[in-house]
Scaffold this motif. Structure first.
Motif, PDB file in Angstrom:
ATOM      1  N   VAL A 120       0.897  -1.159   0.000  1.00 53.03           N
ATOM      2  CA  VAL A 120       0.000   0.000   0.000  1.00 53.03           C
ATOM      3  C   VAL A 120       0.928   1.200   0.000  1.00 53.03           C
ATOM      4  O   VAL A 120       1.818   1.297   0.837  1.00 53.03           O
ATOM      5  CB  VAL A 120      -0.904   0.025   1.257  1.00 53.03           C
ATOM      6  N   GLN A 121       0.761   2.087  -0.983  1.00 51.57           N
ATOM      7  CA  GLN A 121       1.685   3.211  -1.124  1.00 51.57           C
ATOM      8  C   GLN A 121       0.944   4.529  -1.277  1.00 51.57           C
ATOM      9  O   GLN A 121      -0.105   4.592  -1.916  1.00 51.57           O
ATOM     10  CB  GLN A 121       2.585   3.021  -2.362  1.00 51.57           C
ATOM     11  N   LEU A 122       1.541   5.551  -0.694  1.00 53.73           N
ATOM     12  CA  LEU A 122       1.073   6.923  -0.894  1.00 53.73           C
ATOM     13  C   LEU A 122       1.949   7.492  -2.004  1.00 53.73           C
ATOM     14  O   LEU A 122       3.173   7.482  -1.891  1.00 53.73           O
ATOM     15  CB  LEU A 122       1.274   7.731   0.398  1.00 53.73           C
ATOM     16  N   ILE A 123       1.324   7.918  -3.096  1.00 57.68           N
ATOM     17  CA  ILE A 123       2.114   8.445  -4.203  1.00 57.68           C
ATOM     18  C   ILE A 123       1.718   9.877  -4.541  1.00 57.68           C
ATOM     19  O   ILE A 123       0.582  10.284  -4.330  1.00 57.68           O
ATOM     20  CB  ILE A 123       2.009   7.559  -5.475  1.00 57.68           C
ATOM     21  N   ASP A 124       2.699  10.608  -5.056  1.00 57.78           N
ATOM     22  CA  ASP A 124       2.471  11.957  -5.546  1.00 57.78           C
ATOM     23  C   ASP A 124       1.773  11.782  -6.894  1.00 57.78           C
ATOM     24  O   ASP A 124       2.356  11.224  -7.826  1.00 57.78           O
ATOM     25  CB  ASP A 124       3.828  12.649  -5.705  1.00 57.78           C
ATOM     26  N   ALA A 125       0.515  12.233  -6.977  1.00 58.37           N
ATOM     27  CA  ALA A 125      -0.278  11.980  -8.176  1.00 58.37           C
ATOM     28  C   ALA A 125       0.292  12.661  -9.413  1.00 58.37           C
ATOM     29  O   ALA A 125       0.121  12.181 -10.527  1.00 58.37           O
ATOM     30  CB  ALA A 125      -1.724  12.425  -7.955  1.00 58.37           C
ATOM     31  N   GLU A 126       0.977  13.794  -9.232  1.00 57.36           N
ATOM     32  CA  GLU A 126       1.505  14.504 -10.387  1.00 57.36           C
ATOM     33  C   GLU A 126       2.849  13.936 -10.840  1.00 57.36           C
ATOM     34  O   GLU A 126       3.064  13.695 -12.016  1.00 57.36           O
ATOM     35  CB  GLU A 126       1.605  16.005 -10.080  1.00 57.36           C
ATOM     36  N   ALA A 127       3.751  13.703  -9.889  1.00 57.93           N
ATOM     37  CA  ALA A 127       5.075  13.184 -10.253  1.00 57.93           C
ATOM     38  C   ALA A 127       5.068  11.651 -10.344  1.00 57.93           C
ATOM     39  O   ALA A 127       6.018  11.048 -10.822  1.00 57.93           O
ATOM     40  CB  ALA A 127       6.101  13.630  -9.221  1.00 57.93           C
ATOM     41  N   ASN A 128       3.988  11.052  -9.843  1.00 56.17           N
ATOM     42  CA  ASN A 128       3.845   9.600  -9.837  1.00 56.17           C
ATOM     43  C   ASN A 128       4.991   8.906  -9.086  1.00 56.17           C
ATOM     44  O   ASN A 128       5.507   7.891  -9.511  1.00 56.17           O
ATOM     45  CB  ASN A 128       3.749   9.066 -11.271  1.00 56.17           C
ATOM     46  N   GLU A 129       5.403   9.515  -7.962  1.00 58.61           N
ATOM     47  CA  GLU A 129       6.472   8.873  -7.201  1.00 58.61           C
ATOM     48  C   GLU A 129       5.985   8.443  -5.827  1.00 58.61           C
ATOM     49  O   GLU A 129       5.104   9.058  -5.245  1.00 58.61           O
ATOM     50  CB  GLU A 129       7.708   9.771  -7.100  1.00 58.61           C
ATOM     51  N   ARG A 130       6.590   7.363  -5.343  1.00 56.03           N
ATOM     52  CA  ARG A 130       6.228   6.799  -4.050  1.00 56.03           C
ATOM     53  C   ARG A 130       6.817   7.658  -2.942  1.00 56.03           C
ATOM     54  O   ARG A 130       7.998   7.954  -2.944  1.00 56.03           O
ATOM     55  CB  ARG A 130       6.817   5.387  -3.975  1.00 56.03           C
ATOM     56  N   LEU A 131       5.963   8.066  -2.014  1.00 58.80           N
ATOM     57  CA  LEU A 131       6.414   8.907  -0.904  1.00 58.80           C
ATOM     58  C   LEU A 131       6.483   8.122   0.392  1.00 58.80           C
ATOM     59  O   LEU A 131       7.274   8.425   1.274  1.00 58.80           O
ATOM     60  CB  LEU A 131       5.445  10.081  -0.723  1.00 58.80           C
ATOM     61  N   ALA A 132       5.608   7.161   0.522  1.00 56.28           N
ATOM     62  CA  ALA A 132       5.558   6.357   1.742  1.00 56.28           C
ATOM     63  C   ALA A 132       4.806   5.087   1.392  1.00 56.28           C
ATOM     64  O   ALA A 132       4.079   5.038   0.400  1.00 56.28           O
ATOM     65  CB  ALA A 132       4.826   7.111   2.847  1.00 56.28           C
ATOM     66  N   GLY A 133       4.993   4.090   2.215  1.00 51.89           N
ATOM     67  CA  GLY A 133       4.253   2.870   1.930  1.00 51.89           C
ATOM     68  C   GLY A 133       4.560   1.788   2.930  1.00 51.89           C
ATOM     69  O   GLY A 133       5.409   1.941   3.805  1.00 51.89           O
ATOM     70  N   VAL A 134       3.829   0.716   2.793  1.00 51.56           N
ATOM     71  CA  VAL A 134       4.021  -0.424   3.666  1.00 51.56           C
ATOM     72  C   VAL A 134       3.948  -1.676   2.795  1.00 51.56           C
ATOM     73  O   VAL A 134       3.151  -1.744   1.862  1.00 51.56           O
ATOM     74  CB  VAL A 134       2.976  -0.419   4.812  1.00 51.56           C
TER      75      VAL A 134
END
Length: 135
Positions: free
Chosen positions: A50-64
């Motif tokens: 499960v990941q939190l991503i920056d919707a514009e840059a499409n990069e993973r910011l945090a996750g488990v």
């Protein structure tokens, strides 16, 4: 607790369906509860992400990344059509800048990192929700 949102036809590699979900965002973390439903028994052991991503840059910011139920009920023990409800908590990074963020969910084979895909070819499911951090 909030009602779980039902979804249809979210099936990873024809093996595991994501039947329902619920999420609860706070300032510090995002809690995501998923109801999985295996379409067959004798699955390999998959890891859930499960990941939190920056919707514009499409990069993973945090996750488990975790085995279901913190390893207590791995996918190899799942039985066809049972419903496995599991909760994942993703910490929101401190100092998260204003912007649009999304949460994605999926499964992969830990030994290869190979993600399971949906019928449309995506290797994750995006929660139908956008996390907006105001300025």
């Amino acid at each position: 607790p909030a009602e779980m949102g039902q979804v249809n036809d979210i099936i990873f590699d024809g093996q595991v369906a994501l039947a329902a979900y619920q999420f609860e965002p706070t300032e510090d973390y995002i809690s995501v509860t998923i109801a999985w439903q295996p379409q067959q028994s004798h699955l390999p052991d998959y890891t859930v992400f499960v990941q939190l991503i920056d919707a514009e840059a499409n990069e993973r910011l945090a996750g488990v990344d975790t085995q279901p139920l913190k390893g207590q009920w791995p996918t190899s023990r799942w039985v066809k059509n049972e419903v496995v409800v599991d909760e994942y908590v993703v910490a929101v990074p401190p100092g998260l800048r204003p912007g649009f963020y999304q949460v994605i969910v999926g499964l992969y084979r830990p030994e290869t990192g190979q993600r399971l895909t949906l019928a449309d070819g995506q290797d994750h499911w995006t929660l139908p929700w956008m996390f907006v951090r105001e300025k």
